[in-house]
Design an enzyme around this catalytic site. Structure first.
Site, short mmCIF file in Angstrom:
data_model
loop_
_atom_site.label_atom_id
_atom_site.label_comp_id
_atom_site.label_asym_id
_atom_site.label_seq_id
_atom_site.Cartn_x
_atom_site.Cartn_y
_atom_site.Cartn_z
N ASP A 65 -68.28 -35.69 37.42
CA ASP A 65 -67.32 -35.02 36.54
C ASP A 65 -67.51 -33.51 36.66
OD1 ASP A 65 -69.48 -34.30 34.86
OD2 ASP A 65 -69.20 -36.06 33.60
N ALA A 66 -66.78 -32.77 35.84
CA ALA A 66 -66.79 -31.31 35.99
C ALA A 66 -68.14 -30.67 35.71
CB ALA A 66 -65.70 -30.69 35.10
#
Lengths: 152, 152, 152, 152
Positions: free
Chosen positions: D22-23
């Site tokens: 994810d980010a």
């Protein structure tokens, strides 16, 4: 005719979730296809249909639709990176192609600007024989009511 | 005290999607963890926070929080099969554990009956050094406001 | 020329997992896009590249590539239902389009029969400015070595 | 007894994919549950079982197992961030709990160091009535052969 607004069941909303992003910091592309299918499901419910009329395996086998609507083709274009927390508006544009198939275009907008678009092409098959068959009546109704929007 | 209602930002809703199910016809278990994280995100936004205050990589690097909130532990119990189209109510019960960690319990109900429960334990770390650090002020505010609900 | 075999790093394998299916009993379509991206990643590693040369956020910021390869367009065709446990062979057909973009076609076969196909079109951008830039040298090498297979 | 090696079908491998992150730049926690289930599936196939003996909906209805193995409980601990491209070794430790239930622990290692652990608790039910029933014979065989490893 300009000024015609899409029917309410074709206008949906979606927030980009943290788990939808990847290490590049933006939405991982494959999630757009999942979103598009989910927007279509939401539209059907918003129109008044229920899952067990449409999706195999959703009823307790009593009244299972007997029809499946597999995806034959899907495509998407991505015009802007999407970040977690952003709110997107999704407009669905359904189109009956034949007596046994239809497509749904999804246009994703952020602040009035189109950021992505997808198209999913479904066919109707008998869930057991997997032979093509006429679209379920409820999908037909949704398609008719939805396209009336565009043509009127 | 009975009669105390949870704060609105702790009460969320979720529809089981067709893509959340597997060939057994019901929700694939791992999706509950994704739902729980998404319910937490939604709660933060509903409380008034924005993604770039909380999640790394969500801003344009200006004002990136510098803090990450990785998951240290997660668990879930599943009491009932969940079918596509079913609407679930999710109640979040957050709890501060320490100055650098907290947990969020998610209770999933269908027609008033609890069908699943999860718990996610987050810690606060400096996104660069990955050393533990105090919770971001905005998470603290959310935790305080949220637990006030339960204690009052 | 017939008889030319694709290079080993372009031939991959994938087993359909139970969690890839939906309540219709077959692979949920959106997973094919995830598989295609993962087959591409595997091909890069099999060719000899490492993740931190290619993907942003995979190094400890030292030597981060500075280049991202977002997806501009993706499409897929589905010719057969895929069930959990089935083994698929994936052949990648990469193609350089321009000095800043390329596409990868993935052909999925089960028992010699093509069951699905996808295409992903990537562009190369500066991860900070998000302006288009030349493809990373390592991707160029992979593209050259890969297409040599087809042309020779 | 030291020096006893786990059986080969209990030792698996997994590469962290870009889409698993994810980010925050590392694996999104919920994917570990998906990986754990997939490692279990792979172990069953590696032991010699086939999907249609185990998973509902994987056969063409002829010989469908009639038994489902839903997850009752799952938990995981995360000790280290995992980046795209990293190769993990997964050791499964199955354990029969009762005549109708079992659990599988998955230990994830990177360079000999344990980075995460999960546990999934399955029960055996009749797929139609959803009443508990004895474990399928093939799962029993896998459990016996697997635990023999540890006890010998």
């Amino acid at each position: 005719m300009s000024g015609i607004k899409p029917k309410t069941w074709l206008l949906l909303q979606r927030t980009v979730r943290f788990g939808d992003t990847d290490a590049a910091g933006v939405m991982h592309f494959a999630n757009l296809f999942r979103w598009s299918h989910e927007a279509w499901e939401e539209s059907l419910y918003s129109f008044g249909l229920s899952a067990h009329e449409i999706f195999p395996g959703c009823s307790d086998k009593v009244g299972d639709p007997g029809v499946a609507l597999p995806v034959l083709h899907a495509h998407a274009d991505f015009w802007s990176p999407l970040k977690a927390g952003e709110v997107l508006f999704v407009e669905l544009i359904p189109h009956r192609l034949d007596k046994d198939s239809f497509q749904v275009k999804s246009r994703f907008k952020r602040d009035q600007v189109e950021v992505a678009q997808s198209l999913i092409h479904h066919v109707s098959i008998n869930a057991k024989t997997r032979q093509r068959c006429a679209l379920p009546r409820c999908i037909d109704l949704w398609l008719e009511a939805s396209s009336a929007t565009i043509n009127s």
